[in-house]
Each structure stands twice: as C-alpha cells, then as structure tokens.
Design an enzyme around this catalytic site. Structure first.
Site, PDB file in Angstrom:
ATOM      1  N   SER B 130      43.817  40.110  46.053  1.00 15.13           N
ATOM      2  CA  SER B 130      43.196  40.595  44.831  1.00 15.13           C
ATOM      3  C   SER B 130      42.084  39.685  44.321  1.00 15.13           C
ATOM      4  CB  SER B 130      44.252  40.775  43.740  1.00 15.13           C
ATOM      5  OG  SER B 130      44.768  39.523  43.378  1.00 15.13           O
ATOM      6  N   LYS B 169      41.822  35.390  36.814  1.00 19.32           N
ATOM      7  CA  LYS B 169      40.647  36.159  36.383  1.00 19.32           C
ATOM      8  C   LYS B 169      39.724  35.308  35.510  1.00 19.32           C
ATOM      9  CE  LYS B 169      42.011  40.469  37.642  1.00 19.32           C
ATOM     10  NZ  LYS B 169      43.019  39.961  38.597  1.00 19.32           N
TER      11      LYS B 169
END
Lengths: 211, 211
Positions: B130, B169
């Site tokens: 991811s 993130k």
DNA sequence: TATAGGAACGAACACTTGTTCGTGTCAACC
DNA sequence: GGTTGACACGAACAAGTGTTCGTTCCTATA
C-alpha cells in the site's frame, strides 16, 4: 535463581560503567575503592558469586581479567561497509579488493541480519531519479555485492565504457548486445554491446534517510 | 609523518586483534611473546612511538592500560532499534516507553550517521504494497521516531481507531478533520475526524533487503 | 674514520593486582 | 545452646606487569 545482593548488583553496575568509560576492565581494588569495601577478599567473594551465576567471566591469573558475558567482545554482528562513491555520477568504482584496508571516507554499519550476504559489500550514494520505479531515489544509499556477472533481470551497477559512467539498471542479456533497463517508465532503456559494459556489483540493499 | 616500522604495525595489529578476542587489552609481555621480541623494553619503546603518533593511548601505572584511539570504548555509534511489529497489519503499536528495557524479539542496528535523530526510534516491518508509491515496499523496514503530533505534510504512522489499523501516510490538519494522503496521486486520500486518529511516529528512514 | 641517533637487548627493580587464609558477625534452624 | 552457612574483614603473599638503565648493533652523515 536467587536474587543478587545489593552489593553484588552494585559491583555489576560498576563494572558495566567502568567498561563503558575505559575500554579496559577494573581491578578488584578499583571495585573495592568505589564501593567502599574494606577488603579485596570481599570483592573476590562476590565476584565468585557473580561468576557462578554466569553474569561475568573471570580469567584467572591475569590482571583485569573480568569480562561481562552477553556483550561478547564489543560488536554484535555489525558489518562496516565502505561508501566508495556515487552512482550515476560517472566515476568508475574501484574493485573492492583495493579498499579492504583503506580508511574509506565514510562507512555505514548495520546488523548482518539485514543482509543476505556480508562479504564483498560496498555502498554507493544514488544521484538522480533513474531508479525511482525500483523504489530507489536520489540520496539513497545502495548496498552492492561485488560480482562481475549476473542473471537476466537482476539489478546491477554497470560501468559503461564509452560513456565513462556507472549506472544502476536492470540487466538483460540479448544476444550480442545487452539491454540496461531503467526502473523509471519515463526513461528509455540503453542498448549497447556486451563488451562495452562491465558489471560492478549486484544490488543487495537500500537505505534511505528521510529528510 | 614517517611510516610505521613493520614491528610497530605488527604491534598495532596485534592489539587490535587481541581486543577483538578478549574484551581487555594485552600486556606488554603478551605483545612481546606474540611477536617474538626478546625484551619488554623493545615493546615499550615501540609503544611510545605509537603513542606519540596518537595511534594508541597509554594509562601509566596501570596494568593493561593500552587503548586504541578512534574506536572510542567499544561500539562505534551504533544504535539498536527494536522492531516492534508490522505496519498495515492492524495492530496498535505499543508506546516506545514500554519497551525501552525489553528484549524485543528483533532489533536492527545501524550507524547513527544515517539518522537525523537517534532517540525514541522504533521500527516496523512493512506488510503489503500500500505504500509502494512512497518508495516503500512489502518487506521493507521503516524506522520511525515516536511522536504524537506532526507538522502538515510529514509522513507519519497513524493509528486509525475505527478501522483498527495502522497506516503510513502524509498527514494534513484541515480544521475539524484530518486528511491522510497516500503518496500516490492516483489514490484517494482518507478523510476522517481528528479524534479518530492517533499519530504513532514520524518516518525517519527506510531499510530494504533486496532478495 | 668518527660520531650521532634509531632500534633492539637483557636484566633488575618496583609497583599493581589477584589469591589465600584465619577470623569475626549475624541470622536461621534443629 | 550449638551448628551451619552467607557475608564480611584484614593482612600477608605471590604472581602479573610496567619501568628503568646500561649496553650493543647498525646505518646515515659529516
């Protein structure tokens, strides 16, 4: 196992601290003085206990023969790898044999567990973005294992003779010629003759410091 | 500076090796015996030369008082960083304070020069793809610095409470809510309320072993 | 040839350091 | 009360270890 007495723990702590400071172990009298013990034999007695508990090792008949077990002689399994230049910057890479003993300006050191192999390693600082699709970016440090051949598709550092530069690419044998494929879709592969290239080493690891 | 004589170099090498083996320095007579020198005074003479050259340090009047300069007391500047779990696997990360003294199942060790900061560090093994667009791949180890707040735009590990997972993130405060932006522009950001997230740490470094 | 200095020698000396031994204290236990 | 074992004491001893000193060998240099 019974607990250590306060005195035994203090001795252990002192030895540990002394070793951190001094690079050589303390004598019995050093311990005696520090802890305000009136006799060396008391220290000896407690050291015997610590030795029975396998917390220290003593080398009889030699001065300062106390070793802490566990921290086996300093370095764990650290390998020091010389950083010998930049890649995609143009300079040929000296063969590792040349720099075994040399005090490379910079070395990086890391646990050998992170590496599939610890011999013949060297490191290069990556310049440019040509390998960005291989998750290698400008400023990263690549670790390479010195070797002069490779399988198709392996990522290797290649010295291109006529261009007089080293670059990091995927390598494909294609008959007479070789294809050097950048891992960046926006860049074209390099085609050249097999005898125009020299494989310097194979990519083993990447280390990046995020700024 | 004049070169060292063969004998002086041999002495230096021997001390180095001895120290690697033994955790305590050799005596003059150890050196004498090893190198087949007939007198302790010859060793002393050469040690004086080495000391003048600042290659060793000698502590007078104490046994085994030889130290090698440069390798200041054992470990270089190695920091050991505990690998405390996986990221993008769902489990919350224990706060680093909990594991200061703990023998984490795994640690990685590397030169502190590779890191902008050496305190409060921990490591996570990356699971899944991811974060591939931030040049971080499955199997990589990310090094994070424990902190609970961050500046806009920094890459942080975030615990998302309702999703019960940790993800890596870029973080943006946007009033009541926060935006978690994947590195890849083709992926949608995650919007959620500020009290649904807990910042675990900030990305400091990435280490990858290429298989 | 004479001289000076680097390097080595061997032995004695003195300090450093580990070891041993007889003794003493104190709490636990029969 | 007597015994035992853990822990501590102090002093003397012996081995480990650094230092010093007079001497010799050799090479470079005037």
């Amino acid at each position: 196992m019974k607990d250590l007495s306060r005195r035994q723990r203090a001795i252990l702590d002192f030895i540990e601290g002394f070793l951190r400071e001094n690079d050589y172990p303390p004598t019995i009298r050093d311990i005696q003085r520090e802890l305000g013990i009136s006799s060396t034999s008391v220290v000896d007695y407690n050291l015997k206990v610590l030795e029975d508990r396998a917390l220290i090792r003593r080398n009889r008949n030699i001065s300062r023969g106390i070793e802490l077990v566990g921290r086996s002689s300093g370095r764990h399994n650290i390998v020091a790898i010389p950083v010998i230049g930049q890649i995609a910057a143009g300079l040929p890479i000296p063969v590792p044999g040349d720099l075994e003993g040399s005090d490379a300006a910079e070395t990086i050191e890391l646990s050998s567990e992170l590496l599939p192999e610890t011999r013949d390693l060297f490191a290069l600082r990556v310049k440019g973005h040509s390998m960005v699709d291989a998750l290698i970016n400008d400023g990263d440090i690549v670790l390479l294992r010195h070797q002069e051949t490779c399988e198709n598709g392996e990522t290797v550092a290649v010295w291109i003779k006529d261009a007089k530069e080293t670059t990091l690419k995927r390598f494909y044998h294609e008959g007479e010629r070789v294809r050097l494929q950048p891992a960046n879709v926006t860049m074209e592969p390099i085609y050249t003759s097999a005898d125009n290239v020299e494989i310097q080493g194979k990519l083993v690891s990447v280390v990046r410091a995020v700024v």
